[in-house]
Design a protein around this motif. Sequence first.
Motif, short mmCIF file in Angstrom:
data_model
loop_
_atom_site.label_atom_id
_atom_site.label_comp_id
_atom_site.label_asym_id
_atom_site.label_seq_id
_atom_site.Cartn_x
_atom_site.Cartn_y
_atom_site.Cartn_z
N LEU A 29 0.85 -1.19 0.00
CA LEU A 29 0.00 0.00 0.00
C LEU A 29 0.88 1.24 0.00
O LEU A 29 1.86 1.30 0.76
N ASP A 30 0.55 2.19 -0.83
CA ASP A 30 1.33 3.43 -0.84
C ASP A 30 0.51 4.55 -1.49
O ASP A 30 -0.55 4.30 -2.04
N ASN A 31 1.05 5.77 -1.39
CA ASN A 31 0.35 6.90 -2.00
C ASN A 31 1.20 7.60 -3.06
O ASN A 31 0.77 8.60 -3.63
N ASN A 265 15.67 16.48 0.16
CA ASN A 265 14.65 17.48 0.49
C ASN A 265 13.41 16.89 1.16
O ASN A 265 12.28 17.28 0.86
N ARG A 266 13.62 15.93 2.04
CA ARG A 266 12.49 15.33 2.77
C ARG A 266 12.65 15.62 4.26
O ARG A 266 13.78 15.69 4.76
N PRO A 267 11.55 15.82 4.99
CA PRO A 267 11.66 16.10 6.43
C PRO A 267 12.27 14.92 7.19
O PRO A 267 12.15 13.77 6.76
N THR A 268 12.93 15.20 8.28
CA THR A 268 13.60 14.15 9.07
C THR A 268 12.67 13.63 10.17
O THR A 268 11.63 14.21 10.46
N GLU A 269 13.12 12.55 10.82
CA GLU A 269 12.36 11.96 11.95
C GLU A 269 12.89 12.48 13.30
O GLU A 269 12.65 11.84 14.32
N ILE A 270 13.54 13.64 13.30
CA ILE A 270 14.20 14.11 14.53
C ILE A 270 13.21 14.27 15.71
O ILE A 270 13.56 14.01 16.86
P1 NAD Z 1 10.89 5.65 2.91
O1 NAD Z 1 11.11 7.12 2.94
O2 NAD Z 1 11.62 4.89 1.88
O3 NAD Z 1 9.33 5.34 2.72
C1 NAD Z 1 8.37 5.89 3.60
C2 NAD Z 1 7.22 6.44 2.76
O4 NAD Z 1 7.67 7.57 2.00
C3 NAD Z 1 6.68 5.43 1.75
O5 NAD Z 1 5.27 5.54 1.73
C4 NAD Z 1 7.27 5.88 0.44
O6 NAD Z 1 6.54 5.54 -0.71
C5 NAD Z 1 7.31 7.39 0.63
N1 NAD Z 1 8.32 8.01 -0.23
C6 NAD Z 1 9.65 7.72 -0.26
N2 NAD Z 1 10.27 8.50 -1.19
C7 NAD Z 1 9.30 9.27 -1.74
C8 NAD Z 1 9.31 10.27 -2.75
N3 NAD Z 1 10.43 10.65 -3.37
N4 NAD Z 1 8.13 10.87 -3.07
C9 NAD Z 1 6.98 10.49 -2.46
N5 NAD Z 1 6.91 9.56 -1.46
C10 NAD Z 1 8.05 8.95 -1.13
O7 NAD Z 1 11.16 5.14 4.38
P2 NAD Z 1 11.95 3.82 4.86
O8 NAD Z 1 13.40 4.05 4.67
O9 NAD Z 1 11.31 2.65 4.27
O10 NAD Z 1 11.69 3.88 6.42
C11 NAD Z 1 10.45 3.51 7.02
C12 NAD Z 1 10.65 3.47 8.54
O11 NAD Z 1 11.62 2.45 8.84
C13 NAD Z 1 11.23 4.76 9.13
O12 NAD Z 1 10.77 4.92 10.45
C14 NAD Z 1 12.73 4.48 9.16
O13 NAD Z 1 13.43 5.26 10.11
C15 NAD Z 1 12.72 3.01 9.55
N6 NAD Z 1 13.93 2.28 9.17
C16 NAD Z 1 14.49 2.49 7.94
C17 NAD Z 1 15.63 1.78 7.62
C18 NAD Z 1 16.28 1.95 6.27
O14 NAD Z 1 17.42 1.50 6.10
N7 NAD Z 1 15.61 2.53 5.27
C19 NAD Z 1 16.21 0.88 8.54
C20 NAD Z 1 15.58 0.69 9.77
C21 NAD Z 1 14.43 1.41 10.08
#
Ligand code: NAD
Length: 308
Positions: A29-31, A265-270
């Motif tokens: 599922l995604d948007n 250019n994406r917000p952080t999880e800080i």
């Molecule tokens: P992600 O940013 O890849 O995805 C999260 C959401 O953002 C998804 O719905 C995705 O489709 C959307 N997204 C990503 N890039 C986009 C773009 N350019 N435009 C529009 N939407 C976009 O996040 P992730 O890395 O999968 O992380 C998910 C969770 O898991 C977070 O809490 C992260 O901290 C945690 N986590 C990540 C990792 C890792 O290595 N990636 C490891 C451990 C934990």
Amino acid sequence: MKIAIAGSGALGCGFGYHLQKGGADVTLLDNWEQHINTIKEEGLTISVNGDKDNQKMTICKPHELKEKMDVIFVFTKSMGLNAMMESIEHIIGPNTKVVCLLNGLGHLKTLEKYIDRKNIIMGTTVWTAGIDAPGHTHFNGQGPVEIQNSDPSEKEATLEIVEMLQKSGLNGVYSENVNYTTWRKACVNGTMNALCTLLDANIEEVFQTSEIDSMLTRIIKEFAIVAKHQDNVILDVDETITYLKGVAAKVGAHYPSMHQDLKNNRPTEIDYLNGEVAEASKKLGLEAPYCQQITDLIHAKETILGIT
Ligand code: NAD
């Protein structure tokens, strides 16, 4: 087992791919329109520890999935969890388990607004993942994925999910103390992610500076106080720092995801890491000035970069 991946970015695609290979009936599922369309048209292209594959996967927007799921893995960024939970309420049945492996703190509170605590399974993962282009991701590591039920009565159901993770090659492990694991992972992200992002350097570079011990000690002391008061989790500061140095030595010249978020250019999880510690400290009548300062600096950087 019917599984939905709620948030199919880097980690979500990696989990969905493996779970489908392990025999589960998976829906992503995604948007993100472009990502959805690419996966629908070309399948998911994924590189797992360097081995490239392409797999047909079912993907749609949350409102398009109509059936109740057995298990839902949430994989949004922390700030997207609330909105995702709102959009998937219709696929949650009385026995649907929701597994949360997000980085950061405070997610149990968010999940409890939407589902019964007995159906919440919390955990951590040390798999790493990234998005190379829409529909193209990479997934690296060996795991583990540590999970534990939030309600003691649900251990059996959680063990079934552990087994499924193992069968899928994701290295599932039953955790006897997921609160501790979560806080320890938060210490990794609250130090490495924040410092590498602020210093615009990789983990190896940051851990070679002569200031590393004092920076880690100040941050971890603040995390340890909140962990103790809020969750009765004991984080030994010296032992945690030794652990962090071990992790840093293993990952080497890697830029953490927070650094990559700003670059993209994406917000952080800080707010869910150092920010959560600063906020929780205030509620306890304490102060966490280092975590507060780090949070402010990261937000200032987001503002400078025009990220909202
Ligand atoms: P992600 O940013 O890849 O995805 C999260 C959401 O953002 C998804 O719905 C995705 O489709 C959307 N997204 C990503 N890039 C986009 C773009 N350019 N435009 C529009 N939407 C976009 O996040 P992730 O890395 O999968 O992380 C998910 C969770 O898991 C977070 O809490 C992260 O901290 C945690 N986590 C990540 C990792 C890792 O290595 N990636 C490891 C451990 C934990």
